[in-house]
Design a protein around this motif. Structure first.
Motif, PDB file in Angstrom:
ATOM      1  N   MET A  55       0.795  -1.223   0.000  1.00 45.93           N
ATOM      2  CA  MET A  55       0.000   0.000   0.000  1.00 45.93           C
ATOM      3  C   MET A  55       0.833   1.282   0.000  1.00 45.93           C
ATOM      4  SD  MET A  55      -3.133  -0.958  -0.179  1.00 45.93           S
ATOM      5  CE  MET A  55      -4.280   0.206   0.521  1.00 45.93           C
ATOM      6  N   LYS A  57       3.112   4.316  -1.515  1.00 45.98           N
ATOM      7  CA  LYS A  57       3.164   5.078  -2.763  1.00 45.98           C
ATOM      8  C   LYS A  57       4.327   4.605  -3.634  1.00 45.98           C
ATOM      9  CE  LYS A  57       3.465   9.857  -4.378  1.00 45.98           C
ATOM     10  NZ  LYS A  57       3.542  11.265  -3.956  1.00 45.98           N
ATOM     11  N   ILE A  60       3.549   1.209  -5.368  1.00 44.02           N
ATOM     12  CA  ILE A  60       2.575   1.379  -6.452  1.00 44.02           C
ATOM     13  C   ILE A  60       3.235   2.059  -7.644  1.00 44.02           C
ATOM     14  CG2 ILE A  60       0.430   2.559  -7.098  1.00 44.02           C
ATOM     15  CD1 ILE A  60      -0.539   1.896  -4.202  1.00 44.02           C
ATOM     16  N   GLN A  61       4.068   3.077  -7.402  1.00 46.42           N
ATOM     17  CA  GLN A  61       4.773   3.749  -8.494  1.00 46.42           C
ATOM     18  C   GLN A  61       5.750   2.805  -9.188  1.00 46.42           C
ATOM     19  OE1 GLN A  61       6.457   7.187  -6.551  1.00 46.42           O
ATOM     20  NE2 GLN A  61       4.680   8.470  -7.046  1.00 46.42           N
ATOM     21  N   ARG A  64       3.701   0.502 -11.315  1.00 43.43           N
ATOM     22  CA  ARG A  64       3.205   1.260 -12.465  1.00 43.43           C
ATOM     23  C   ARG A  64       4.304   1.439 -13.502  1.00 43.43           C
ATOM     24  NH1 ARG A  64       3.039   7.058 -11.329  1.00 43.43           N
ATOM     25  NH2 ARG A  64       5.205   6.762 -11.862  1.00 43.43           N
ATOM     26  N   GLU A  97      -7.318  -5.983   1.181  1.00 40.28           N
ATOM     27  CA  GLU A  97      -6.178  -5.084   0.974  1.00 40.28           C
ATOM     28  C   GLU A  97      -5.490  -5.357  -0.370  1.00 40.28           C
ATOM     29  OE1 GLU A  97      -1.961  -4.191   3.042  1.00 40.28           O
ATOM     30  OE2 GLU A  97      -3.720  -4.012   4.345  1.00 40.28           O
ATOM     31  N   LEU A 100      -7.635  -3.873  -3.031  1.00 40.00           N
ATOM     32  CA  LEU A 100      -7.488  -2.424  -3.024  1.00 40.00           C
ATOM     33  C   LEU A 100      -6.170  -2.000  -3.678  1.00 40.00           C
ATOM     34  CD1 LEU A 100      -8.874   0.181  -2.172  1.00 40.00           C
ATOM     35  CD2 LEU A 100      -7.781  -0.054   0.080  1.00 40.00           C
ATOM     36  N   GLN A 101      -5.115  -2.764  -3.449  1.00 37.14           N
ATOM     37  CA  GLN A 101      -3.831  -2.483  -4.099  1.00 37.14           C
ATOM     38  C   GLN A 101      -3.969  -2.529  -5.617  1.00 37.14           C
ATOM     39  OE1 GLN A 101      -1.204  -5.442  -2.504  1.00 37.14           O
ATOM     40  NE2 GLN A 101      -1.176  -4.524  -0.468  1.00 37.14           N
ATOM     41  N   TYR A 104      -5.708   0.660  -6.733  1.00 34.31           N
ATOM     42  CA  TYR A 104      -4.773   1.785  -6.704  1.00 34.31           C
ATOM     43  C   TYR A 104      -3.783   1.710  -7.869  1.00 34.31           C
ATOM     44  CZ  TYR A 104      -6.267   3.091  -1.962  1.00 34.31           C
ATOM     45  OH  TYR A 104      -6.982   3.505  -0.872  1.00 34.31           O
ATOM     46  N   ASN A 107      -5.544   2.508 -11.179  1.00 33.54           N
ATOM     47  CA  ASN A 107      -5.792   3.947 -11.234  1.00 33.54           C
ATOM     48  C   ASN A 107      -4.510   4.700 -11.587  1.00 33.54           C
ATOM     49  OD1 ASN A 107      -7.527   6.358 -10.627  1.00 33.54           O
ATOM     50  ND2 ASN A 107      -5.903   6.669  -9.125  1.00 33.54           N
ATOM     51  N   ASP A 108      -3.412   4.329 -10.970  1.00 38.81           N
ATOM     52  CA  ASP A 108      -2.145   5.004 -11.225  1.00 38.81           C
ATOM     53  C   ASP A 108      -1.681   4.786 -12.670  1.00 38.81           C
ATOM     54  OD1 ASP A 108      -0.231   6.714 -10.025  1.00 38.81           O
ATOM     55  OD2 ASP A 108       1.183   5.056  -9.850  1.00 38.81           O
TER      56      ASP A 108
END
Length: 116
Positions: A55, A57, A60-61, A64, A97, A100-101, A104, A107-108
């Protein structure tokens, strides 16, 4: 409604979601073929990236950025992401969770692609 590019239409043979009951999917029918055509290093990399996802940032980056580098294989990676999401949905609340990851991350990816 926007049509899929011809190349994506060839990979995606059929996808439909039928009915919901109390927020849970009661029947899901998905038949994809794009993931079957993924190079082994992309498929292996996908699972490594997803297993490392958390979770934060930064995580996730990083995920991505890997997805964006593998853009030519986006149809197959999308299929793997859908399969992973459905797997989490079937396992229930304890995988909230992880689900949800995925949201996220998706979305990113979409936000970065739009900016791109």
């Amino acid at each position: 409604q926007q049509k899929l590019p011809q190349a994506q239409q060839q990979h995606l043979s059929h996808a439909s979601m039928i009915g919901t009951s109390g927020g849970a999917i009661s029947q899901v029918e998905l038949q994809f073929h794009a993931a079957d055509a993924l190079p082994k290093e992309i498929s292996t990399g996908f699972h490594q990236v997803m297993d490392a996802l958390n979770m934060t940032k930064e995580a996730i980056q990083a995920a991505r950025n890997w997805f964006m580098q593998c853009e030519p294989h986006s149809a197959g990676m999308m299929e793997l992401m859908v399969q992973r999401s459905l797997h989490h949905l079937q396992r229930g609340a304890q995988y909230f969770e992880q689900q949800l990851q995925l949201v996220y991350l998706a979305n990113d990816i979409l936000f970065q692609a739009q900016r791109g």
